[in-house]
Motif scaffolding. Structure first.
Motif, mmCIF file in Angstrom:
data_model
loop_
_atom_site.group_PDB
_atom_site.id
_atom_site.type_symbol
_atom_site.label_atom_id
_atom_site.label_comp_id
_atom_site.label_asym_id
_atom_site.label_seq_id
_atom_site.Cartn_x
_atom_site.Cartn_y
_atom_site.Cartn_z
ATOM 1 N N THR A 1 0.843 -1.203 0.000
ATOM 2 C CA THR A 1 0.000 0.000 0.000
ATOM 3 C C THR A 1 0.877 1.252 0.000
ATOM 4 O O THR A 1 1.828 1.348 0.778
ATOM 5 C CB THR A 1 -0.890 0.034 1.267
ATOM 6 N N GLU A 2 0.519 2.193 -0.866
ATOM 7 C CA GLU A 2 1.299 3.438 -0.932
ATOM 8 C C GLU A 2 1.178 4.244 0.358
ATOM 9 O O GLU A 2 0.096 4.335 0.929
ATOM 10 C CB GLU A 2 0.781 4.304 -2.080
ATOM 11 N N PHE A 3 2.291 4.846 0.748
ATOM 12 C CA PHE A 3 2.277 5.670 1.963
ATOM 13 C C PHE A 3 1.363 6.891 1.805
ATOM 14 O O PHE A 3 0.903 7.456 2.773
ATOM 15 C CB PHE A 3 3.700 6.119 2.322
ATOM 16 N N GLY A 4 1.118 7.295 0.556
ATOM 17 C CA GLY A 4 0.250 8.459 0.325
ATOM 18 C C GLY A 4 -1.234 8.129 0.314
ATOM 19 O O GLY A 4 -2.055 9.001 0.056
ATOM 20 N N GLY B 1 13.351 -2.540 10.935
ATOM 21 C CA GLY B 1 13.547 -2.778 9.513
ATOM 22 C C GLY B 1 13.587 -1.474 8.746
ATOM 23 O O GLY B 1 13.366 -0.397 9.310
ATOM 24 N N PRO B 2 13.883 -1.571 7.442
ATOM 25 C CA PRO B 2 13.821 -0.375 6.608
ATOM 26 C C PRO B 2 12.375 0.121 6.512
ATOM 27 O O PRO B 2 11.440 -0.671 6.657
ATOM 28 C CB PRO B 2 14.304 -0.873 5.242
ATOM 29 N N VAL B 3 12.228 1.419 6.303
ATOM 30 C CA VAL B 3 10.898 1.983 6.088
ATOM 31 C C VAL B 3 10.507 1.643 4.657
ATOM 32 O O VAL B 3 11.102 2.152 3.706
ATOM 33 C CB VAL B 3 10.913 3.510 6.309
ATOM 34 N N THR B 4 9.562 0.727 4.522
ATOM 35 C CA THR B 4 9.215 0.227 3.193
ATOM 36 C C THR B 4 7.736 -0.131 3.125
ATOM 37 O O THR B 4 7.160 -0.589 4.128
ATOM 38 C CB THR B 4 10.056 -1.037 2.858
ATOM 39 N N THR B 5 7.151 0.054 1.944
ATOM 40 C CA THR B 5 5.739 -0.307 1.790
ATOM 41 C C THR B 5 5.536 -1.813 1.953
ATOM 42 O O THR B 5 4.413 -2.263 2.163
ATOM 43 C CB THR B 5 5.192 0.129 0.407
ATOM 44 N N ALA C 1 3.601 -1.118 8.626
ATOM 45 C CA ALA C 1 3.812 -0.512 9.948
ATOM 46 C C ALA C 1 5.171 0.181 10.061
ATOM 47 O O ALA C 1 5.370 1.006 10.960
ATOM 48 C CB ALA C 1 3.673 -1.562 11.046
ATOM 49 N N SER C 2 6.108 -0.115 9.167
ATOM 50 C CA SER C 2 7.420 0.536 9.250
ATOM 51 C C SER C 2 7.317 2.041 9.017
ATOM 52 O O SER C 2 8.187 2.800 9.444
ATOM 53 C CB SER C 2 8.413 -0.087 8.254
ATOM 54 N N VAL C 3 6.240 2.480 8.374
ATOM 55 C CA VAL C 3 6.054 3.916 8.135
ATOM 56 C C VAL C 3 5.985 4.682 9.457
ATOM 57 O O VAL C 3 6.292 5.871 9.527
ATOM 58 C CB VAL C 3 4.780 4.178 7.277
ATOM 59 N N LEU C 4 5.603 3.974 10.525
ATOM 60 C CA LEU C 4 5.449 4.637 11.829
ATOM 61 C C LEU C 4 6.772 5.185 12.342
ATOM 62 O O LEU C 4 6.794 6.077 13.190
ATOM 63 C CB LEU C 4 4.825 3.673 12.843
#
Ligand code: GLP
Length: 242
Positions: free
Chosen positions: A147-150, A213-217, A221-224
């Protein structure tokens, strides 16, 4: 990393920690806008909020937005998230039903429903405190890997693994809806404050990937890691790989 990590012994202490944060939020701002999650993880929090209410806590000015709802399940369906919220929280506290929002899984025009939901959140002034669980594949809400972060509120095709994970709530796996409406990653990231909860060893990999982990789609949850105010409340089993 800005994430505040609270590791506690078990499910009950995770629930107590998270409920305390929600309590503090509503004490500070009685007309708070809460973002709510479903699933097994927040059940203990809702139970404690009901107890707080029985001892006088006032929900009359609180507004709530749930993260997601299955497409095709109405408010009376035993597995709809509207029904879940009614059973576990809304029917047991003095919240104004008109201030409890959940996407309408029966909407004829699902796209319009998504736009309407985002607009309602905007009109409410945004979410003050968002409660999140995490899927074993790292999903938040029903934002599956990729899922896209946007993304804002959108219609989701559920991942195979999510359908399998959630089959335990249905009579058989073919009764699990294959689609849902979910707040998007961007909608979630706009919350002023976020609590991510996890309990049990089945969440340990997802929690590790979300935090270290890396921030990745690939791991929603890594977007947090990019959010300024996240508290991770995890029990020892879920934190075992941190
Ligand atoms: C579900 C929900 C999520 C939830 C997650 C974990 O499918 N859509 O909002 O956080 O999966 O569920 P559980 O708490 O039951 O492990």
């Amino acid at each position: 990393m800005a994430m505040n990590i609270v590791v506690v012994a078990n499910f009950d202490s995770m629930s107590a920690e998270a409920a305390k944060i929600v309590y503090g939020q509503i004490m500070r701002k009685p007309n708070s806008v809460l973002g709510l999650a479903t699933g097994s993880t927040p059940l203990g929090v809702y139970k404690l909020l009901v107890e707080y209410h029985n001892r006088g806590m006032d929900f009359s000015r609180v507004t709530t937005f749930n993260l997601d709802e299955y497409v095709g399940l109405g408010p009376d369906h035993p597995q709809s998230y509207r029904r879940y919220m009614h059973e576990h929280l809304f029917s047991k506290v003095n919240i104004n039903p008109e201030r409890t929002f959940i996407p309408n899984g029966l909407a004829e025009d699902l796209e319009a429903e998504c736009r309407r939901y985002d607009e309602l959140i905007r009109q409410a002034g945004g979410i003050d405190l968002q409660i999140l669980g995490i899927g074993t594949n790292g999903h938040i809400g029903f934002n599956e890997p990729g899922t896209e972060f946007g993304s804002t509120t959108h219609v989701v095709d559920l991942a195979e693994s999510t359908i399998r994970d959630n089959a335990r709530f249905f009579e058989s796996i073919d009764q699990v809806p294959t689609r849902a409406i979910s707040m998007g990653i961007k909608s979630i990231m706009q919350a002023k404050e976020i609590i991510l909860m996890a309990s049990g060893g089945s969440k340990a990999d997802a929690i590790y990937a979300a935090v270290h982990g890396p921030v990745t789609t690939a791991v929603p949850a890594s977007v947090l890691q990019l959010h300024p105010s996240v508290t991770l409340v995890v029990d020892q089993a879920a934190a075992s790989k941190l």
